[in-house]
Design a protein around this motif. Structure first.
Motif, mmCIF file in Angstrom:
data_model
loop_
_atom_site.group_PDB
_atom_site.id
_atom_site.type_symbol
_atom_site.label_atom_id
_atom_site.label_comp_id
_atom_site.label_asym_id
_atom_site.label_seq_id
_atom_site.Cartn_x
_atom_site.Cartn_y
_atom_site.Cartn_z
ATOM 1 N N LEU A 226 9.587 -11.647 7.243
ATOM 2 C CA LEU A 226 9.638 -10.262 7.721
ATOM 3 C C LEU A 226 8.809 -9.407 6.764
ATOM 4 C CD1 LEU A 226 13.461 -9.996 8.525
ATOM 5 C CD2 LEU A 226 11.592 -10.222 10.173
ATOM 6 N N ASP A 227 7.588 -9.130 7.148
ATOM 7 C CA ASP A 227 6.635 -8.440 6.272
ATOM 8 C C ASP A 227 6.682 -6.939 6.553
ATOM 9 O OD1 ASP A 227 4.520 -7.569 4.754
ATOM 10 O OD2 ASP A 227 2.993 -8.790 5.752
ATOM 11 N N VAL A 228 7.034 -6.160 5.538
ATOM 12 C CA VAL A 228 7.051 -4.697 5.670
ATOM 13 C C VAL A 228 6.051 -4.047 4.711
ATOM 14 C CG1 VAL A 228 9.451 -4.685 6.432
ATOM 15 C CG2 VAL A 228 8.934 -4.429 3.985
ATOM 16 N N GLN A 229 5.158 -4.848 4.133
ATOM 17 C CA GLN A 229 4.250 -4.342 3.100
ATOM 18 C C GLN A 229 3.200 -3.377 3.643
ATOM 19 O OE1 GLN A 229 4.956 -4.931 -0.085
ATOM 20 N NE2 GLN A 229 6.683 -6.088 0.724
ATOM 21 N N ARG A 230 3.000 -3.378 4.951
ATOM 22 C CA ARG A 230 2.004 -2.463 5.528
ATOM 23 C C ARG A 230 2.463 -1.014 5.491
ATOM 24 N NH1 ARG A 230 -1.436 -6.017 7.680
ATOM 25 N NH2 ARG A 230 -0.554 -8.072 8.087
#
Length: 306
Positions: A226-230
């Motif tokens: 679950l990538d929220v780095q953007r």
């Protein structure tokens, strides 16, 4: 091979250079596409794509020699770009960056002529660059397993519904899906990223065998990331309806939630050949026009986290 031809776009006449240049070579099941095809696609999809681009700084992914050639990631707007193309000067450490902003069809067609295949957009707009009006969850599977992505989309979407935050689904044109939440632009990037991280960590806690927030691949195992780095200042996400630099010219395409049940669905379901047809169905049904505040959702989330 034709060296150039002109197209009329609104009030402007644009010259398309080397329109028969192959940008996506045919390979096996993948169809061949030329610069002319790219221009016609962006010209056709513009009414659906521009609302997601207007007022946003862009990072442009250019492939002058096609997807098999060298890639250029372009932040600064070159001096030779026409003066009618909008620019925005954005501060950075030690100086500024002059980003291109795509507000009209003519700009989109011009960028296609520059072999800009993929448009990566900021999650905030001019006038409020430090306050995003989009929040993005990027569902990145461990392998090329779209079943894993479907399950994760339902898990993330279910929690967001519980928090009172409707989200739009979008194929990435690569391997996964994005869930895009419209925000009211009242919170800064630090607040938004912290909220997204807390949502992701709650989901990973509740589904420890399926989901992870581990940034390093070696720590993920076979779990979906679950990538929220953007969700950070000056970071970007692929724009809705943008073409991806991959064989067959797949397109990052919004879809309705009931399309998640389609057995033919995967991250590259739509391409330059049929994404406009999907756009005409208005899969997000105006969802992005109503931004939500995070305050009530934050309170609900804190109660769920205990």
């Amino acid at each position: 091979m034709v060296s150039a031809h002109t197209v009329r776009v609104g009030r402007r006449t644009l010259e398309i250079h080397r329109p028969d240049k192959v940008l996506f070579p045919g390979d096996g099941d993948a169809k061949e596409y030329t610069k002319r095809d790219l221009v016609e696609y962006y010209r056709s999809v513009a009414p659906f794509m521009l609302p997601h681009l207007r007022g946003r700084p862009l990072m442009l992914e250019r492939h002058p020699d096609g997807v098999d050639g060298q890639r250029f990631m372009q932040k600064n707007t070159p001096e030779h770009y026409p003066e009618w193309i909008r620019r925005i000067e954005v501060p950075k450490e030690g100086g500024t960056v002059c980003h291109t902003v795509c507000d009209d069809t003519a700009t989109l067609v011009y960028l296609a002529d520059q072999a800009c295949l993929t448009l990566h957009r900021w999650l905030s707009r001019v006038g409020g660059l430090d306050r995003p009006d989009r929040l993005v969850f990027d569902l990145d599977p461990a392998e090329d397993d779209f079943g894993q992505v479907r399950r994760a989309a339902r898990q993330v979407g279910g929690l967001l519904d519980e928090l009172g935050l409707p989200a739009g689904l979008m194929t990435t044109g690569s391997r996964g899906l994005h869930l895009v939440v419209p925000l009211g632009g009242r919170h800064d990037f630090d607040e938004v990223r912290e909220f997204a991280r807390d949502v992701a960590e709650l989901l990973a806690r509740d589904h420890p065998d399926e989901l992870t927030t581990a940034a390093r691949k070696k720590d993920r195992g076979d779990r979906l990331y679950l990538d929220v780095q953007r969700n950070a200042y000056a970071q970007t996400a692929v724009a809705p309806f943008t073409v991806r630099a991959k064989p067959g010219a797949p397109v990052a395409t919004p879809l309705a939630w009931d399309q998640l049940d389609d057995r033919d669905l995967d991250a590259r379901r739509w391409s330059l050949a049929d994404a406009v047809e999907q756009a005409r169905t208005d899969p997000w049904k105006g969802l992005m026009r109503r931004g939500r505040a995070l305050g009530p959702a934050r309170r609900r989330l804190d109660r769920l986290r205990g």
